[in-house]
Design a protein around this motif. Structure first.
Motif, PDB file in Angstrom:
ATOM      1  N   GLU A 150       0.813  -1.211   0.000  1.00 43.77           N
ATOM      2  CA  GLU A 150       0.000   0.000   0.000  1.00 43.77           C
ATOM      3  C   GLU A 150       0.847   1.263   0.000  1.00 43.77           C
ATOM      4  O   GLU A 150       0.558   2.218  -0.726  1.00 43.77           O
ATOM      5  CB  GLU A 150      -0.931  -0.010   1.213  1.00 43.77           C
ATOM      6  N   TYR A 151       1.927   1.287   0.793  1.00 33.21           N
ATOM      7  CA  TYR A 151       2.754   2.493   0.857  1.00 33.21           C
ATOM      8  C   TYR A 151       3.426   2.769  -0.480  1.00 33.21           C
ATOM      9  O   TYR A 151       3.590   3.925  -0.882  1.00 33.21           O
ATOM     10  CB  TYR A 151       3.801   2.369   1.974  1.00 33.21           C
ATOM     11  N   VAL A 157       1.421   6.803  -6.971  1.00 33.47           N
ATOM     12  CA  VAL A 157       0.341   7.675  -7.437  1.00 33.47           C
ATOM     13  C   VAL A 157       0.659   9.139  -7.117  1.00 33.47           C
ATOM     14  O   VAL A 157       0.456  10.029  -7.948  1.00 33.47           O
ATOM     15  CB  VAL A 157      -1.005   7.264  -6.827  1.00 33.47           C
ATOM     16  N   ALA A 158       1.187   9.390  -5.920  1.00 27.25           N
ATOM     17  CA  ALA A 158       1.535  10.764  -5.544  1.00 27.25           C
ATOM     18  C   ALA A 158       2.604  11.328  -6.476  1.00 27.25           C
ATOM     19  O   ALA A 158       2.521  12.492  -6.899  1.00 27.25           O
ATOM     20  CB  ALA A 158       2.012  10.805  -4.101  1.00 27.25           C
ATOM     21  N   ALA A 159       3.610  10.514  -6.804  1.00 27.96           N
ATOM     22  CA  ALA A 159       4.665  10.975  -7.704  1.00 27.96           C
ATOM     23  C   ALA A 159       4.106  11.261  -9.096  1.00 27.96           C
ATOM     24  O   ALA A 159       4.493  12.251  -9.747  1.00 27.96           O
ATOM     25  CB  ALA A 159       5.775   9.930  -7.783  1.00 27.96           C
ATOM     26  N   HIS A 160       3.203  10.418  -9.550  1.00 27.49           N
ATOM     27  CA  HIS A 160       2.589  10.628 -10.863  1.00 27.49           C
ATOM     28  C   HIS A 160       1.783  11.928 -10.882  1.00 27.49           C
ATOM     29  O   HIS A 160       1.847  12.709 -11.845  1.00 27.49           O
ATOM     30  CB  HIS A 160       1.691   9.443 -11.209  1.00 27.49           C
ATOM     31  N   TRP A 181      -7.942   6.736  -4.532  1.00 31.30           N
ATOM     32  CA  TRP A 181      -7.058   5.626  -4.892  1.00 31.30           C
ATOM     33  C   TRP A 181      -6.374   5.002  -3.679  1.00 31.30           C
ATOM     34  O   TRP A 181      -5.513   4.153  -3.836  1.00 31.30           O
ATOM     35  CB  TRP A 181      -5.999   6.098  -5.886  1.00 31.30           C
ATOM     36  N   ARG A 182      -6.766   5.400  -2.465  1.00 37.27           N
ATOM     37  CA  ARG A 182      -6.149   4.876  -1.254  1.00 37.27           C
ATOM     38  C   ARG A 182      -6.866   3.603  -0.788  1.00 37.27           C
ATOM     39  O   ARG A 182      -8.041   3.368  -1.082  1.00 37.27           O
ATOM     40  CB  ARG A 182      -6.184   5.912  -0.137  1.00 37.27           C
ATOM     41  N   GLY A 183      -6.141   2.809  -0.003  1.00 38.17           N
ATOM     42  CA  GLY A 183      -6.715   1.586   0.537  1.00 38.17           C
ATOM     43  C   GLY A 183      -6.787   0.488  -0.512  1.00 38.17           C
ATOM     44  O   GLY A 183      -6.496   0.703  -1.700  1.00 38.17           O
TER      45      GLY A 183
END
Length: 274
Positions: A150-151, A157-160, A181-183
């Motif tokens: 998950e991390y 996704v954050a980097a994208h 998009w979390r979890g």
């Protein structure tokens, strides 16, 4: 403003959530991936001062339903968009589309045969060879990406998302874009939609782009690293009567990098006689 999608529209794949603001001539805002209608949180209220603005989250995105078995290809999104236009009773609205929203809007116009008053495409998937970079890797290794811890998934996704903005996000905005998009469910939904978006669905209408007769405006961030400027030039070559405008110092997300300049284009009239 708090971003709400209070209305619902049922499709065979689940519920699409949407909202409407203001009054006047209708304009529909179509988001791309991996975003949601939250991208329009500054643009929609500003446009709603003089127009009726429609926003929605594509099926599988944002606050619309996310579940296994959904058809999330561009052709399905276009069918859903056509059905939404019919549901809203819109015949000839203005359409503004970003990222894969561009492909959805073009398929709906050219293949689903819905009429628009005019079309604005910015930093948009439209055609040509756009299966590239991270997108291509996800297509080729969807199962591997889906098994990321998950991390690691959240970091990717954050980097994208950061890669899509040239000037950076305001406080709290990145978290809002990440939230759907979390979890475990969000992670599954993220790769589910990416592995179904294919270049073949834009190739299907490429030969029709030159037949577009409505006014078209193309706006592009000069620093776009997701869809660099050559994609704007490709689109302009295939829709030759379209206006082409550049926004300096902005990346893929004009809604985040240059909302004022984007608004200036969205409120400018089209030349007569196009």
């Amino acid at each position: 403003m708090e971003w709400k999608l209070d209305e619902e529209f049922g499709t065979p794949g689940g519920t699409i959530r949407w909202n409407r603001f203001g009054s006047g001539d209708p304009v529909v805002l179509v988001h791309g991936t991996p975003y949601s209608s939250y991208l329009w949180r500054d643009i929609a209220p500003a446009l709603a001062r003089t127009r009726t603005v429609y926003v929605f989250d594509h099926l599988g995105f944002g606050r619309s339903d996310q579940r296994e078995g959904q058809d999330l290809g561009l052709a399905a999104h276009a069918r859903n968009f056509a059905a939404l236009l019919d549901h809203w009773g819109l015949d000839g609205p203005s359409v503004v589309a970003h990222d894969i929203g561009g492909a959805v809007a073009l398929r709906t116009l050219l293949l689903e045969k819905r009429d628009y008053r005019d079309l604005t495409l910015f930093d948009a998937v439209s055609g040509g060879d756009w299966e590239r970079g991270l997108f291509r890797l996800i297509l080729e290794q969807a199962d591997v990406f889906g098994r990321l811890p998950e991390y690691a998934h959240e970091a990717l996704v954050a980097a994208h998302l950061r890669h899509a903005t040239h000037v950076g996000f305001r406080p709290g905005v990145l978290d809002a874009h990440l939230a759907p998009w979390r979890g475990a469910e969000g992670q599954a939904a993220f790769y589910r939609q990416y592995r179904q978006i294919r270049q073949a669905d834009t190739a299907a209408y490429e030969g029709l782009l030159g037949d577009i007769s409505i006014p078209v405006r193309i706006v592009w961030g000069r620093e776009d690293r997701i869809l660099p400027p050559e994609y704007a030039r490709w689109l302009h070559e295939h829709v030759p009567h379209a206006e082409l405008h550049w926004i300096e110092g902005a990346g893929h997300l004009l809604q985040e990098d240059a909302p004022g300049q984007l608004m200036a284009h969205l409120t400018a009239g089209f030349p007569q006689g196009v």
